[in-house]
Design a protein around this motif. Sequence first.
Motif, PDB file in Angstrom:
ATOM      1  N   ASP A 285       0.833  -1.196   0.000  1.00  0.00           N
ATOM      2  CA  ASP A 285       0.000   0.000   0.000  1.00  0.00           C
ATOM      3  C   ASP A 285       0.869   1.248   0.000  1.00  0.00           C
ATOM      4  O   ASP A 285       1.955   1.271   0.576  1.00  0.00           O
TER       5      ASP A 285
ATOM      6  N   GLY B 131      -9.927   0.404  -7.595  1.00  0.00           N
ATOM      7  CA  GLY B 131      -9.855  -0.392  -6.380  1.00  0.00           C
ATOM      8  C   GLY B 131      -9.227   0.382  -5.237  1.00  0.00           C
ATOM      9  O   GLY B 131      -8.423   1.283  -5.448  1.00  0.00           O
ATOM     10  N   GLY B 132      -9.626   0.045  -4.027  1.00  0.00           N
ATOM     11  CA  GLY B 132      -9.134   0.776  -2.866  1.00  0.00           C
ATOM     12  C   GLY B 132      -9.660   2.192  -2.895  1.00  0.00           C
ATOM     13  O   GLY B 132     -10.856   2.415  -3.079  1.00  0.00           O
TER      14      GLY B 132
ATOM     15  N   THR C 283      -2.895  -2.211  -2.480  1.00  0.00           N
ATOM     16  CA  THR C 283      -2.969  -3.637  -2.785  1.00  0.00           C
ATOM     17  C   THR C 283      -4.337  -4.063  -3.312  1.00  0.00           C
ATOM     18  O   THR C 283      -4.449  -5.113  -3.935  1.00  0.00           O
ATOM     19  N   ARG C 284      -5.361  -3.266  -3.102  1.00  0.00           N
ATOM     20  CA  ARG C 284      -6.698  -3.588  -3.635  1.00  0.00           C
ATOM     21  C   ARG C 284      -6.935  -3.000  -5.025  1.00  0.00           C
ATOM     22  O   ARG C 284      -7.979  -3.234  -5.633  1.00  0.00           O
TER      23      ARG C 284
END
Length: 112
Positions: free
Chosen positions: A15, A42-43, A23-24
Amino acid sequence: MARSLDGLVLAPVADQAPGQVGTRTRFTYHEQDGEIWAEYAGGDVVRGHLVGTRAGDRLDFRYVQLKTDGTTSSGHCVSLVTEVPDGRVRLEENWEWESQEGNGTSTVEQLT
């Protein structure tokens, strides 16, 4: 390494600061005739796009993204295309914001 990035999905291995990719986040890459582009989300990133060029194992691109808080940001990145021991693609990135202060490094790897 001349392996094409076309159709590969990559994700950061760590991250970054809040409001940035993490990471997402998932990047879907496309490549044709020395041009590269990708969509990502994402994230903390609702939608992002990058576009640039590839010369050998060097990528040079600009990116723009919309974050969950409704703000946008943009920047420039130069990446080196490498390979992890199991054969997946890894990008070693050096990036800098153009719409705000800051720069850094990150690593993204092909998902299995």
